[in-house]
Design a protein around this motif. Structure first.
Motif, PDB file in Angstrom:
ATOM      1  N   MET A  64     -12.958   0.949 -10.489  1.00 58.81           N
ATOM      2  CA  MET A  64     -12.003   2.049 -10.618  1.00 58.81           C
ATOM      3  C   MET A  64     -12.306   3.164  -9.624  1.00 58.81           C
ATOM      4  SD  MET A  64      -9.581   1.630 -13.011  1.00 58.81           S
ATOM      5  CE  MET A  64      -9.332   0.136 -12.032  1.00 58.81           C
ATOM      6  N   LEU A  65     -13.578   3.383  -9.329  1.00 58.58           N
ATOM      7  CA  LEU A  65     -13.950   4.384  -8.326  1.00 58.58           C
ATOM      8  C   LEU A  65     -13.470   3.968  -6.934  1.00 58.58           C
ATOM      9  CD1 LEU A  65     -17.564   5.310  -9.514  1.00 58.58           C
ATOM     10  CD2 LEU A  65     -15.610   6.878  -9.358  1.00 58.58           C
ATOM     11  N   VAL A  66     -13.586   2.682  -6.633  1.00 56.76           N
ATOM     12  CA  VAL A  66     -13.091   2.178  -5.349  1.00 56.76           C
ATOM     13  C   VAL A  66     -11.581   2.379  -5.253  1.00 56.76           C
ATOM     14  CG1 VAL A  66     -12.723   0.110  -3.950  1.00 56.76           C
ATOM     15  CG2 VAL A  66     -14.938   0.487  -5.048  1.00 56.76           C
ATOM     16  N   VAL A  67     -10.874   2.047  -6.322  1.00 58.92           N
ATOM     17  CA  VAL A  67      -9.409   2.189  -6.346  1.00 58.92           C
ATOM     18  C   VAL A  67      -9.005   3.642  -6.156  1.00 58.92           C
ATOM     19  CG1 VAL A  67      -7.339   2.010  -7.796  1.00 58.92           C
ATOM     20  CG2 VAL A  67      -8.998   0.144  -7.769  1.00 58.92           C
ATOM     21  N   THR A  68      -9.641   4.529  -6.888  1.00 59.01           N
ATOM     22  CA  THR A  68      -9.243   5.938  -6.849  1.00 59.01           C
ATOM     23  C   THR A  68      -9.564   6.568  -5.493  1.00 59.01           C
ATOM     24  OG1 THR A  68      -9.086   7.862  -8.326  1.00 59.01           O
ATOM     25  CG2 THR A  68     -11.295   7.179  -7.689  1.00 59.01           C
ATOM     26  N   HIS A  69     -10.703   6.220  -4.891  1.00 57.02           N
ATOM     27  CA  HIS A  69     -11.049   6.782  -3.580  1.00 57.02           C
ATOM     28  C   HIS A  69     -10.179   6.179  -2.471  1.00 57.02           C
ATOM     29  CE1 HIS A  69     -14.190   9.148  -5.214  1.00 57.02           C
ATOM     30  NE2 HIS A  69     -15.032   8.162  -5.458  1.00 57.02           N
ATOM     31  N   ALA A  70      -9.799   4.926  -2.632  1.00 60.57           N
ATOM     32  CA  ALA A  70      -8.951   4.273  -1.634  1.00 60.57           C
ATOM     33  C   ALA A  70      -7.521   4.797  -1.671  1.00 60.57           C
ATOM     34  CB  ALA A  70      -8.947   2.760  -1.866  1.00 60.57           C
ATOM     35  N   ASN A  71      -7.187   5.534  -2.725  1.00 58.52           N
ATOM     36  CA  ASN A  71      -5.842   6.094  -2.859  1.00 58.52           C
ATOM     37  C   ASN A  71      -5.882   7.608  -3.029  1.00 58.52           C
ATOM     38  OD1 ASN A  71      -3.748   3.674  -3.235  1.00 58.52           O
ATOM     39  ND2 ASN A  71      -5.661   3.102  -4.233  1.00 58.52           N
ATOM     40  N   SER A  72      -6.900   8.232  -2.472  1.00 56.47           N
ATOM     41  CA  SER A  72      -7.025   9.682  -2.527  1.00 56.47           C
ATOM     42  C   SER A  72      -5.991  10.329  -1.613  1.00 56.47           C
ATOM     43  CB  SER A  72      -8.427  10.102  -2.095  1.00 56.47           C
ATOM     44  OG  SER A  72      -8.631   9.767  -0.732  1.00 56.47           O
ATOM     45  N   THR A  73      -5.910  11.642  -1.660  1.00 61.90           N
ATOM     46  CA  THR A  73      -4.973  12.359  -0.794  1.00 61.90           C
ATOM     47  C   THR A  73      -5.272  12.103   0.676  1.00 61.90           C
ATOM     48  OG1 THR A  73      -4.731  14.109  -2.457  1.00 61.90           O
ATOM     49  CG2 THR A  73      -4.053  14.623  -0.203  1.00 61.90           C
ATOM     50  N   ILE A  74      -6.557  12.101   1.024  1.00 59.92           N
ATOM     51  CA  ILE A  74      -6.950  11.833   2.413  1.00 59.92           C
ATOM     52  C   ILE A  74      -6.571  10.406   2.814  1.00 59.92           C
ATOM     53  CG2 ILE A  74      -8.903  11.596   3.990  1.00 59.92           C
ATOM     54  CD1 ILE A  74     -10.291  13.830   2.478  1.00 59.92           C
ATOM     55  N   ALA A  75      -6.860   9.448   1.922  1.00 52.57           N
ATOM     56  CA  ALA A  75      -6.543   8.050   2.213  1.00 52.57           C
ATOM     57  C   ALA A  75      -5.037   7.848   2.364  1.00 52.57           C
ATOM     58  CB  ALA A  75      -7.079   7.151   1.101  1.00 52.57           C
ATOM     59  N   MET A  76      -4.249   8.481   1.480  1.00 47.07           N
ATOM     60  CA  MET A  76      -2.799   8.357   1.566  1.00 47.07           C
ATOM     61  C   MET A  76      -2.260   8.991   2.850  1.00 47.07           C
ATOM     62  SD  MET A  76      -1.315   6.687  -0.944  1.00 47.07           S
ATOM     63  CE  MET A  76      -2.635   5.498  -0.667  1.00 47.07           C
ATOM     64  N   THR A  77      -2.901  10.076   3.274  1.00 45.13           N
ATOM     65  CA  THR A  77      -2.498  10.723   4.522  1.00 45.13           C
ATOM     66  C   THR A  77      -2.749   9.804   5.711  1.00 45.13           C
ATOM     67  OG1 THR A  77      -2.986  12.925   3.628  1.00 45.13           O
ATOM     68  CG2 THR A  77      -2.855  12.716   6.023  1.00 45.13           C
ATOM     69  N   ILE A  78      -3.919   9.160   5.718  1.00 40.66           N
ATOM     70  CA  ILE A  78      -4.252   8.234   6.804  1.00 40.66           C
ATOM     71  C   ILE A  78      -3.296   7.042   6.807  1.00 40.66           C
ATOM     72  CG2 ILE A  78      -5.996   6.631   7.677  1.00 40.66           C
ATOM     73  CD1 ILE A  78      -8.122   8.580   6.616  1.00 40.66           C
ATOM     74  N   LEU A  79      -3.059   6.469   5.626  1.00 39.50           N
ATOM     75  CA  LEU A  79      -2.131   5.341   5.528  1.00 39.50           C
ATOM     76  C   LEU A  79      -0.727   5.752   5.950  1.00 39.50           C
ATOM     77  CD1 LEU A  79      -3.253   3.715   2.148  1.00 39.50           C
ATOM     78  CD2 LEU A  79      -3.544   2.774   4.446  1.00 39.50           C
ATOM     79  N   GLY A  80      -0.341   6.959   5.558  1.00 40.93           N
ATOM     80  CA  GLY A  80       0.977   7.462   5.933  1.00 40.93           C
ATOM     81  C   GLY A  80       1.112   7.612   7.439  1.00 40.93           C
ATOM     82  N   LEU A  81       0.062   8.101   8.092  1.00 40.07           N
ATOM     83  CA  LEU A  81       0.089   8.272   9.547  1.00 40.07           C
ATOM     84  C   LEU A  81       0.132   6.924  10.261  1.00 40.07           C
ATOM     85  CD1 LEU A  81      -2.478  11.194   9.992  1.00 40.07           C
ATOM     86  CD2 LEU A  81       0.013  11.306  10.272  1.00 40.07           C
ATOM     87  N   VAL A  82      -0.610   5.956   9.731  1.00 40.17           N
ATOM     88  CA  VAL A  82      -0.589   4.615  10.320  1.00 40.17           C
ATOM     89  C   VAL A  82       0.804   3.999  10.183  1.00 40.17           C
ATOM     90  CG1 VAL A  82      -1.467   2.260  10.111  1.00 40.17           C
ATOM     91  CG2 VAL A  82      -3.048   4.191   9.946  1.00 40.17           C
ATOM     92  N   PHE A  83       1.388   4.117   8.996  1.00 41.28           N
ATOM     93  CA  PHE A  83       2.737   3.604   8.756  1.00 41.28           C
ATOM     94  C   PHE A  83       3.736   4.320   9.654  1.00 41.28           C
ATOM     95  CE2 PHE A  83       6.236   3.003   5.335  1.00 41.28           C
ATOM     96  CZ  PHE A  83       6.775   1.941   6.053  1.00 41.28           C
ATOM     97  N   ALA A  84       3.571   5.622   9.810  1.00 40.84           N
ATOM     98  CA  ALA A  84       4.461   6.402  10.670  1.00 40.84           C
ATOM     99  C   ALA A  84       4.368   5.925  12.115  1.00 40.84           C
ATOM    100  CB  ALA A  84       4.114   7.891  10.578  1.00 40.84           C
ATOM    101  N   ALA A  85       3.149   5.619  12.569  1.00 39.38           N
ATOM    102  CA  ALA A  85       2.966   5.131  13.940  1.00 39.38           C
ATOM    103  C   ALA A  85       3.663   3.786  14.134  1.00 39.38           C
ATOM    104  CB  ALA A  85       1.473   5.002  14.242  1.00 39.38           C
ATOM    105  N   VAL A  86       3.581   2.938  13.108  1.00 39.22           N
ATOM    106  CA  VAL A  86       4.253   1.637  13.184  1.00 39.22           C
ATOM    107  C   VAL A  86       5.767   1.825  13.245  1.00 39.22           C
ATOM    108  CG1 VAL A  86       4.727  -0.509  11.932  1.00 39.22           C
ATOM    109  CG2 VAL A  86       2.398   0.408  11.998  1.00 39.22           C
TER     110      VAL A  86
END
Length: 225
Positions: A64-86
């Motif tokens: 659960m700690l892995v899940v929550t950290h992988a979907n933190s605000t920072i993680a979502m921002t990084i994923l969002g930027l990667v998706f935006a670049a694509v």
């Protein structure tokens, strides 16, 4: 020559979008009223939080700690930027607009709601996480709903296969549920916190997708005129 994946009619899509906005919005307001008025839902929140904490298992806690950290605000921002670049590379400007409006506006809305309700987080003598910010609604759940929602909508628009579309939506929903569970399990949020976040973010997501889709149809109509 390849054609674009088929879609439901613009009118049906608009009805579905606004219906989703209305249902999710009303559900959020109902949850918010129950939390603000300390109704029976607050008691249920406390019982669920206590049950999850008392029945915690070390291995599942680590997961659960892995899940929550992988979907933190920072993680979502990084994923969002990667998706935006694509999307930028694919020249999907309208989907890029949808992503920016959904994630940027949705997370801003979540912060405003937190400060509007100022609900304290669950408290335990031996907490898994210690946070000083407000609890209602859940930021992690909101971010997951917005990001996976836009991603799912984009992938659905790119395929003809109905079964694959259902699979994409199912995985997106499962991811949101997993993130929500991680926040409750780790004692960072109550049940109503994650439900409210999912509802408010779904309403915002539906509004963004419907509005951008309407803009696309309008531009297409103007170009054909």
């Amino acid at each position: 020559m390849k054609t674009q994946p088929h879609s439901i009619s613009p009118r049906a899509l608009a009805i579905a979008g606004w219906a989703g906005f209305a249902v999710a919005g009303v559900t959020f307001l109902t949850l918010a009223w129950n939390v603000a008025s300390h109704a029976q839902l607050v008691t249920i929140d406390a019982k669920v939080a206590a049950f999850l904490h008392e029945n915690a298992a070390p291995a599942f806690t680590r997961f659960m700690l892995v899940v929550t950290h992988a979907n933190s605000t920072i993680a979502m921002t990084i994923l969002g930027l990667v998706f935006a670049a694509v999307l930028w590379r694919m020249k999907e400007r309208y989907w890029l607009l949808s992503l920016a409006l959904a994630l940027g506006g949705g997370m801003t809305l979540n912060v405003l709601l937190k400060h509007a309700y100022e609900r304290a987080r669950p408290h335990f003598d031996d907490p898994f996480l210690t946070l000083n910010t407000f609890s209602f609604p859940s930021g992690h759940t909101a971010g997951a709903t917005l990001f996976y929602g836009v991603l799912a909508a984009f992938l659905v628009s790119r395929t003809f296969d109905h079964g694959l579309r259902v699979l994409v939506v199912t995985i997106a929903v499962a991811m949101v549920m997993l993130v929500a569970l991680s926040r409750m399990y780790l004692g960072a949020h109550y049940l109503s916190d994650v439900l409210a976040a999912a509802c408010s973010s779904t309403a915002w997501l539906a509004l963004c997708l419907s509005s951008v889709h309407a803009l696309v149809r309008r531009r297409m109509a103007m170009g054909a005129a």
